[in-house]
Structure formats: C-alpha cells, structure tokens
Design a protein around this motif. Structure first.
Motif, mmCIF file in Angstrom:
data_model
loop_
_atom_site.group_PDB
_atom_site.id
_atom_site.type_symbol
_atom_site.label_atom_id
_atom_site.label_comp_id
_atom_site.label_asym_id
_atom_site.label_seq_id
_atom_site.Cartn_x
_atom_site.Cartn_y
_atom_site.Cartn_z
ATOM 1 N N GLN A 270 0.768 -1.383 -0.248
ATOM 2 C CA GLN A 270 0.248 -0.045 -0.056
ATOM 3 C C GLN A 270 0.915 1.264 -0.002
ATOM 4 N N PRO A 271 0.078 2.285 -0.359
ATOM 5 C CA PRO A 271 1.142 3.637 -0.235
ATOM 6 C C PRO A 271 1.800 3.957 1.053
ATOM 7 N N GLY A 272 2.876 4.071 1.092
ATOM 8 C CA GLY A 272 3.690 3.970 2.420
ATOM 9 C C GLY A 272 4.685 3.051 2.453
ATOM 10 N N TYR A 273 4.690 1.847 1.674
ATOM 11 C CA TYR A 273 5.342 0.626 1.717
ATOM 12 C C TYR A 273 6.703 1.008 1.640
ATOM 13 N N TRP A 274 7.111 2.081 0.931
ATOM 14 C CA TRP A 274 8.725 2.222 0.784
ATOM 15 C C TRP A 274 9.288 3.074 2.070
ATOM 16 N N ASP A 275 8.511 3.165 2.944
ATOM 17 C CA ASP A 275 8.932 3.671 4.402
ATOM 18 C C ASP A 275 10.282 3.121 5.040
ATOM 19 N N GLY A 276 10.218 1.698 4.867
ATOM 20 C CA GLY A 276 11.256 0.873 5.162
ATOM 21 C C GLY A 276 12.453 0.545 4.416
ATOM 22 N N HIS A 277 12.355 1.380 3.057
ATOM 23 C CA HIS A 277 13.398 1.248 1.923
ATOM 24 C C HIS A 277 14.693 2.271 2.237
ATOM 25 N N LEU A 278 15.665 1.842 1.854
ATOM 26 C CA LEU A 278 16.839 2.520 1.877
ATOM 27 C C LEU A 278 17.995 2.287 0.922
ATOM 28 N N ALA A 279 18.487 3.250 0.219
ATOM 29 C CA ALA A 279 19.441 3.082 -0.859
ATOM 30 C C ALA A 279 20.731 3.682 -1.039
ATOM 31 N N PHE A 280 21.712 3.208 -1.414
ATOM 32 C CA PHE A 280 22.940 3.911 -1.587
ATOM 33 C C PHE A 280 23.388 3.269 -3.065
ATOM 34 N N ALA A 281 23.297 4.241 -4.093
ATOM 35 C CA ALA A 281 23.226 4.059 -5.395
ATOM 36 C C ALA A 281 23.762 5.301 -6.206
ATOM 37 N N PRO A 282 24.398 4.933 -7.472
ATOM 38 C CA PRO A 282 24.782 6.168 -8.198
ATOM 39 C C PRO A 282 23.482 6.669 -8.755
ATOM 40 N N ASP A 283 23.739 8.013 -9.030
ATOM 41 C CA ASP A 283 22.469 8.745 -9.901
ATOM 42 C C ASP A 283 22.318 7.934 -11.164
ATOM 43 N N TYR A 284 21.073 7.936 -11.534
ATOM 44 C CA TYR A 284 20.573 7.399 -12.836
ATOM 45 C C TYR A 284 21.215 7.974 -13.856
ATOM 46 N N ILE A 285 21.313 9.306 -14.009
ATOM 47 C CA ILE A 285 21.855 9.936 -15.130
ATOM 48 C C ILE A 285 23.209 10.301 -15.281
ATOM 49 N N ASP A 286 23.942 10.718 -13.969
ATOM 50 C CA ASP A 286 25.234 10.901 -13.705
ATOM 51 C C ASP A 286 25.684 10.120 -12.698
ATOM 52 N N PRO A 287 26.263 8.977 -12.875
ATOM 53 C CA PRO A 287 26.596 7.777 -12.103
ATOM 54 C C PRO A 287 28.071 8.224 -11.326
#
Length: 400
Positions: A270-287
């Motif tokens: 449901q909306p808000g499912y992303w509350d527990g998500h975390l990411a360390f990643a390169p930018d999608y256009i400028d990695p």
C-alpha cells in the motif's frame, strides 16, 4: 496536468516524476479490465530453463506460451512524439530504490490526455490490462521468458478493451494513447535474473523487478539507433542500472527489519510501503555522483524530499563494510546541468547532463554503521552538520 518536476531535494528538476509516482501508487485499482491473476509473490532466481518458464507463467497469469526472445522493432511512440528517454535507476520520492522502468517524455509534456499514440513494439500477447484512477498498465508476453510492459497510458483502443486475455497484437499495432505524462517502459527476461540483488526474496512484492533487462539488447539495429539518439544518459550501461548490491558492503538496497521488503509492513504494498526502504546508489543520469535515498523521509503521498546527493570526497559505499565502524555522510541537494553549465529544464533533450552540488548548503547528516555483512544501523539528522553529530540517537536497523 501541470508538470511538477522541480522538487526541492537533490533532484530539483524532477517534479514530473514525483507526480507520476503519486499516480502510480495512488491506491488500489478501481477497475481491472482483465485480471491477469499473476502470482506476484513468486520469484525464481536460478535462470534455469524450468525456473525461467515458471516465472513467466506466474508473471503472465498462465497466459504465456513458448520460450525465448525476439527482436523488438517498433518504438512505442513515434520518434517525433517524444523528446528523450530517461534511463532505469531513478530514485525519487516513493521510488526509494532505483526504479525498474524507463520514461519516454512527450515532446509537449503539458499535453492533453490521449495526445500521442502508443504502439506495440513487437508481436506479442497482452496478458494483463490494469486500469487505475489515472493510468493504464499493459503487460506484453512475447514468450514465457520474454516480456515488455507499458504504464501511464491514458486510454486503450476499444478493439483491445473488448477482448478477453490473452490478446494477440502485431508489431506497430496501435494500442492506446498517452498525454500529459511520461510513458513507463521496461523489458523483462526471466532467463537472466539480475545478480546485483543479494536477497531476491525482498522483491516478491514486485516479482518482475529482478528480471529487468537492458532493452538495447533486444532491439533491431534501427530501433537501437533511434533509442540511443534519445537517451540522456551517456555512461555505460546506457539504459541505466537498478541492482547495485555488494555483499558485505554498504552499496545497494536495504530494507528495515520487519517491513517485508517490497511488500511493505502491511504485506499489501500500500502507499507508504517504501517507508522501510533505503538505498546507496549512483545517480541514474550521472553515476559519478552517489545518492542516498531514504524512504522514511517521504510521507504517504511519496512526494517527500528524501533523495540526497553525496559530495565528492565522501566515503565510498562500495568500500564500506562491517569493519569500517561509524561512517558519516553530508546530505546535499543538487541540480542537473547541461554541457554549457545552464540548468537542464527536464522538458527537452540534452546530453551530456551532470548532477552538481556546487554551491549547495548541507541540509543534514546521515550516520551508517554496518554491524554485519547484511545488517545496518542508520539514522539521519536533518538540519545538522556532520561535525555536530557524534553518534546515534535512535537508529533504524536494516537488512538484506
């Protein structure tokens, strides 16, 4: 629809994507024209022929047939109808982990619904049609191991609406229309599950995600040439990337303990499912620029300022492990700049594009400490400098 894309976080020129996220997660489907009944909680990760075919049958609700891929020959939109293609890997608002689809941006973005035609890219069967309040999602099966899909259509042709699944379509056939928003698009190949997700079980809420494939590998030469002429990303892989996990290192996706990965704490995405998500990643256009994307800073509508650029010279998530101890990251906002140094308006094609934090003040500090190869403590201190933060106060715990 007004194109609200200039958010105040790191992606100051990405307001449209924020709006699209809200559309994409705005509650349950109000009407399903054809229910594909796919088992979204089934993933097969070996890539063996049997597993690949089983995964495809699950994703198609049993409507697929055969195996193998074929070349896609037709652009989903006419070349003159879209200005550019954004790659896989965007992190913005509720899309906390790198997003698993590309975006075809209409030539005139602020257009009325149904302004532009959308066509089938190759001979296939439509195995899913879902109608949501502001968008229509279609899944095309070329075989039980090869798929492509569209989302955010504003209408579907009547001759498709009135048929029962599966629906045979031909390359180039008019499928529907779009206007006032981008067209989401991706390719899935179940024979080649991504290897950069340490624990695929975290993605059972969106089981197709681990099969996301580079579209350029499945295009005819002519279509590949056209697509590349519209790509705003110049780094390899040109189509973007979504799987950045390195076992034993900080890089990649993390999920708060007890939140069921992509299913969310409720188990229903449901909306808000992303509350527990975390990411360390390169930018999608400028990695060359690292992004820290933090789910709990986004409210239920997904429009929070919760993605931050990490200044050059900061610790490298690719090298941080359990023996690194407590690590601090300055959080900054940024702007996408064209080659001449002016800001990209996100409406017209430009390449190359760089993400810059020059002149931006620090808006907060993030603390991270890996307590094991797949365990992490993390906390943010918004409005504070890292020099003023000595340690954790009330950290969240993450796993993968």
């Amino acid at each position: 629809m007004k194109r609200l894309r200039q958010q105040q976080g790191f992606a100051m020129i990405l307001e449209i994507i924020l709006v699209l996220i809200v559309l994409a997660v705005a509650g349950v489907t109000v009407k399903t024209i054809h229910d594909h009944k796919a088992n979204k909680n089934s993933v097969a990760t070996s890539g063996s022929p049997a597993d690949a075919e089983a995964a495809g049958k699950s994703l198609s609700g049993g409507h697929c047939s055969g195996t193998g891929s074929s070349k896609l020959s037709v652009s989903p939109m006419k070349a003159e109808d879209y200005a550019f293609i954004e790659p896989y890997g965007l992190m913005v608002g509720g899309h906390v982990t790198p997003v698993d689809h590309q975006y075809f941006s209409p030539t005139v973005f602020n257009s009325k619904p149904d302004t532009y035609e959308v066509h089938a890219m190759g001979d296939a069967k439509i195995v899913s049609i879902e109608v949501h309040p502001t968008r229509i999602r279609l899944v095309f099966s070329v075989s039980c191991t090869f798929f492509y899909y569209y989302d955010l259509l504003t209408s579907v042709e009547p001759n498709i609406n009135e048929k029962a699944l599966p629906i045979d379509v031909k390359a180039g056939q008019l499928i529907g229309h779009i206007g006032g928003q981008t067209l989401d698009f991706a390719v899935w190949d179940t024979t080649k599950p991504l290897t950069g997700f340490i624990n695929p079980a975290h993605y059972t809420g969106e089981a197709w995600k681990i099969y996301t494939a580079d579209p350029l590998n499945y295009y005819t030469d002519d279509l590949k040439k056209l697509a590349l002429s519209k790509y705003v990303r110049t780094a390899e892989p040109r189509s973007g990337k979504i799987d950045y996990d390195i076992d034993g290192k900080l890089a990649g996706n993390w999920f708060q303990v007890g939140t069921n990965g992509y299913a969310g704490a409720s188990g229903n995405a449901q909306p808000g499912y992303w509350d527990g998500h975390l990411a360390f990643a390169p930018d999608y256009i400028d990695p060359t620029v690292q992004i820290i994307s933090i789910g709990y800073l986004a409210p239920a509508n997904g429009q929070g300022i919760n993605q931050f650029a990490v200044p050059s010279g900061s610790p490298d998530p690719n090298t941080i492990g359990a023996n690194s101890g407590l690590v601090k990251f300055e959080l900054k906002r940024g702007s996408y700049l064209k080659a001449d140094g002016s800001r990209w308006d996100s409406m017209s094609y430009s390449s190359p594009i760089k993400l810059s934090t020059a002149g931006q003040a620090t808006v907060g500090c993030a603390l991270a400490q890996m307590t094991g190869d797949r365990q992490l403590k993390f906390e943010t201190f918004m409005g504070a400098s890292c020099a003023s933060v000595s340690g954790f106060n009330n950290p969240r715990t993450y796993e993968r």
